[in-house]
Enzyme design. Structure first.
Site, short mmCIF file in Angstrom:
data_model
loop_
_atom_site.label_atom_id
_atom_site.label_comp_id
_atom_site.label_asym_id
_atom_site.label_seq_id
_atom_site.Cartn_x
_atom_site.Cartn_y
_atom_site.Cartn_z
N GLY A 1 0.84 -1.19 0.00
CA GLY A 1 0.00 0.00 0.00
C GLY A 1 0.87 1.24 0.00
O GLY A 1 2.01 1.20 -0.44
N CYS A 2 0.36 2.31 0.50
CA CYS A 2 1.09 3.58 0.54
C CYS A 2 2.43 3.41 1.23
O CYS A 2 2.50 2.89 2.34
CB CYS A 2 0.25 4.62 1.28
SG CYS A 2 1.10 6.18 1.51
N PHE A 3 3.49 3.87 0.59
CA PHE A 3 4.80 3.67 1.18
C PHE A 3 5.01 4.47 2.46
O PHE A 3 5.86 4.12 3.27
CB PHE A 3 5.94 3.87 0.19
CG PHE A 3 5.90 5.08 -0.71
CD1 PHE A 3 5.42 6.31 -0.31
CD2 PHE A 3 6.37 4.95 -2.01
CE1 PHE A 3 5.41 7.39 -1.16
CE2 PHE A 3 6.37 6.04 -2.88
CZ PHE A 3 5.88 7.27 -2.45
N TRP A 4 4.27 5.53 2.68
CA TRP A 4 4.41 6.26 3.94
C TRP A 4 4.13 5.33 5.13
O TRP A 4 4.81 5.38 6.14
CB TRP A 4 3.44 7.43 4.02
CG TRP A 4 3.62 8.51 3.03
CD1 TRP A 4 4.69 8.72 2.20
CD2 TRP A 4 2.68 9.54 2.74
NE1 TRP A 4 4.47 9.82 1.43
CE2 TRP A 4 3.25 10.35 1.73
CE3 TRP A 4 1.42 9.85 3.23
CZ2 TRP A 4 2.60 11.47 1.21
CZ3 TRP A 4 0.77 10.97 2.71
CH2 TRP A 4 1.35 11.77 1.72
#
Length: 178
Positions: free
Chosen positions: A12-15
């Site tokens: 998912g979102c790398f953050w």
């Protein structure tokens, strides 16, 4: 003293994924980036169109004497949903697919083994759709994406999505926390 290894994960979102792995003992570097697409040196804007084929990933450099590939993958399967194709929560698109991108044959074997075990146990109640492929065409994300959660802990997305993943890691894997 063992040699460091590199493993790249798309969850998912790398953050969010970055924020978890920065907390793991034995992981010496976590870099947000893009991998396994066909465009050379893609930008965030290009990846977001879905036309590059890239996945938002984190590139982990780790010492297997301190944290095993198996442990990194156990964390991976706890902090994201490996059963949703091309999405994590409200983030939708091929760039949010679940992926394990290996750099050694041993990592590939470990990934296949844990997926087989989780499938056999029906751990998620749905089929695992995580792709397991050799790392290809990696490119680091822009500087403003690096260490995003650390620099923006009170940003809405970080509070709503990344912070709970970090908390889940700390609770489930306290023995692996820095």
């Amino acid at each position: 003293m063992s040699d460091k290894q590199v493993l790249v994960l798309g969850g998912g979102c790398f953050w969010c994924t970055e924020s978890v792995y920065k907390e793991v003992r034995g992981v010496s570097d976590v870099e947000s980036g893009y991998s396994n697409g066909h465009t050379k040196q893609p930008s965030y804007e290009q990846v977001c169109t879905g036309s590059t084929g890239h996945n938002e990933v984190v590139r982990l450099e780790y010492d297997p004497a301190e944290v095993s590939t198996r442990e990194l993958l156990e964390i991976f399967f706890v902090v994201h949903d490996p059963t949703t194709l091309n999405r994590q929560g409200n983030d939708v698109g091929t760039q949010y697919r679940s992926g394990i991108y290996f750099t050694t044959p041993e990592q590939a074997a470990e990934a296949q083994a844990i997926i087989a075990e989780l499938t056999q146990a029906n751990a998620f109640g749905r089929p695992i759709v995580t792709e397991v492929k050799p790392l290809d065409n990696y490119w680091p994300a822009e500087a403003y994406h690096q260490d995003f959660f650390e620099r923006n802990p009170h940003q809405g997305y970080c509070m709503a999505v990344a912070a709970p993943k970090v908390a889940k890691f700390r609770k489930t894997f306290a023995r692996l926390a820095r």
